[in-house]
Design an enzyme around this catalytic site. Structure first.
Site, PDB file in Angstrom:
ATOM      1  N   HIS A   8      13.523  40.742 -99.876  1.00  0.00           N
ATOM      2  CA  HIS A   8      12.623  40.571 -98.735  1.00  0.00           C
ATOM      3  C   HIS A   8      11.827  39.269 -98.854  1.00  0.00           C
ATOM      4  CE1 HIS A   8      13.754  44.413 -97.275  1.00  0.00           C
ATOM      5  NE2 HIS A   8      13.107  45.120 -98.179  1.00  0.00           N
ATOM      6  N   ASP A  32      19.363  39.990 -91.362  1.00  0.00           N
ATOM      7  CA  ASP A  32      19.761  41.229 -92.024  1.00  0.00           C
ATOM      8  C   ASP A  32      20.416  40.931 -93.370  1.00  0.00           C
ATOM      9  OD1 ASP A  32      20.151  44.002 -92.188  1.00  0.00           O
ATOM     10  OD2 ASP A  32      22.160  43.865 -91.343  1.00  0.00           O
ATOM     11  N   SER A  34      11.064  47.234 -88.142  1.00  0.00           N
ATOM     12  CA  SER A  34      11.289  48.089 -86.978  1.00  0.00           C
ATOM     13  C   SER A  34      10.528  49.398 -87.101  1.00  0.00           C
ATOM     14  CB  SER A  34      12.787  48.377 -86.827  1.00  0.00           C
ATOM     15  OG  SER A  34      13.220  49.259 -87.848  1.00  0.00           O
ATOM     16  N   LEU A  77       5.889  25.365 -81.270  1.00  0.00           N
ATOM     17  CA  LEU A  77       6.822  26.488 -81.255  1.00  0.00           C
ATOM     18  C   LEU A  77       6.065  27.815 -81.168  1.00  0.00           C
ATOM     19  CD1 LEU A  77       9.792  27.548 -81.681  1.00  0.00           C
ATOM     20  CD2 LEU A  77       9.265  27.548 -84.141  1.00  0.00           C
TER      21      LEU A  77
END
Length: 261
Positions: A57, A39, A85, A149
């Site tokens: 961003h 964030d 989101s 991963l």
């Protein structure tokens, strides 16, 4: 828990301090799955008087790749990144969203060509442009046989939406198999719901990290984080350092996990 330790520079002492934490972590329990809410990208850009939020961003996307490298180097098996989101899709201006779509598509492509990582989109396609959906699917397809991963890209993601989608999937599957409502009530368990989440089959996150000093989940992995440990970092997303991550793992290793008891 918020990290209140004093900041470190980038000199010799910084490197020695990082190595000391790494040596200590080598003998400690580490999380299998780390989830990250990076964030503060927009605030980072604003503080630097950059022209648009897209600069923040892009800096955040670069930090995400760096963060994944830290995870991989320490043997963490799964990492989930909260990129976009469902609330963002309705709460951000169209110009900023267009930039975000491009940045996320580029990140997915970059990650699918980096190391032996497996990339998976966790979220809904609803509201996403076709070019982003195509980029996420291409990254998944390109890496589906990789064994390194496991990287979850939470895009078009909302925890409440995920649970609703899981329930819908269970009902649809049960109906297709000719099951009755009474039988469904008997079958419905937390384990069954978990299997139908976007992350079905994966371990729940042991550790959830959030940057920028905010101490909330923001509709992220609501079901999966029921027994997660949380760690909050004051640094804005693009300013996150490896030492901040190592401190989070050190704090995790020192905790006594109770799993709700």
């Amino acid at each position: 828990m918020a990290n209140r330790e004093a900041p470190l520079g980038q000199g010799l002492l910084y490197g020695l301090y990082q190595n000391r934490i790494r040596r200590w972590l080598a003998t400690q329990d580490r999380p299998r799955h780390v989830a990250m809410i990076l964030d503060g990208n927009r605030r980072w850009a604003k503080q630097r008087e950059l022209e648009t939020a897209a600069h923040g961003h892009r800096a955040g996307a670069a930090k995400f790749q760096e963060f994944l490298t830290w995870c991989d180097d320490l043997g963490i098996q799964v990492a989930t990144l909260y990129l976009l989101s469902t609330d963002n899709l309705t709460g951000r201006k169209s110009a900023e969203l267009d930039e975000l779509f491009t940045i996320i598509a580029e990140l997915a492509d970059d990650l699918s060509h980096f190391r032996n990582w497996r990339v998976q989109h966790v979220g809904s396609d609803e509201g996403l442009p076709e070019r982003l959906i195509a980029a996420l699917k291409a990254a998944e397809s390109r890496t589906k046989d990789n064994t390194g991963l496991h990287v979850n890209l939470a895009v078009g993601y909302g925890g409440r939406r995920e649970i609703a989608d899981a329930m819908r999937s269970i009902v649809e599957q049960h109906d297709a198999e000719g099951g009755t409502l009474d039988a469904l009530a008997e079958l419905l368990t937390p384990e069954l719901i978990g299997d139908h989440l976007y992350t079905g089959g994966q371990p729940d996150p042991d550790l959830v990290i959030r940057t920028s000093g905010e101490q909330r989940l923001s509709d992220f992995m609501l079901w999966q984080s029921a027994h997660s440990e949380f760690y909050f970092v004051e640094a804005l997303g693009p300013d996150l350092r490896e030492v901040d991550f190592l401190r989070a793992l050190r704090d995790y290793a020192r905790r006594q996990r109770r799993f709700g008891s």
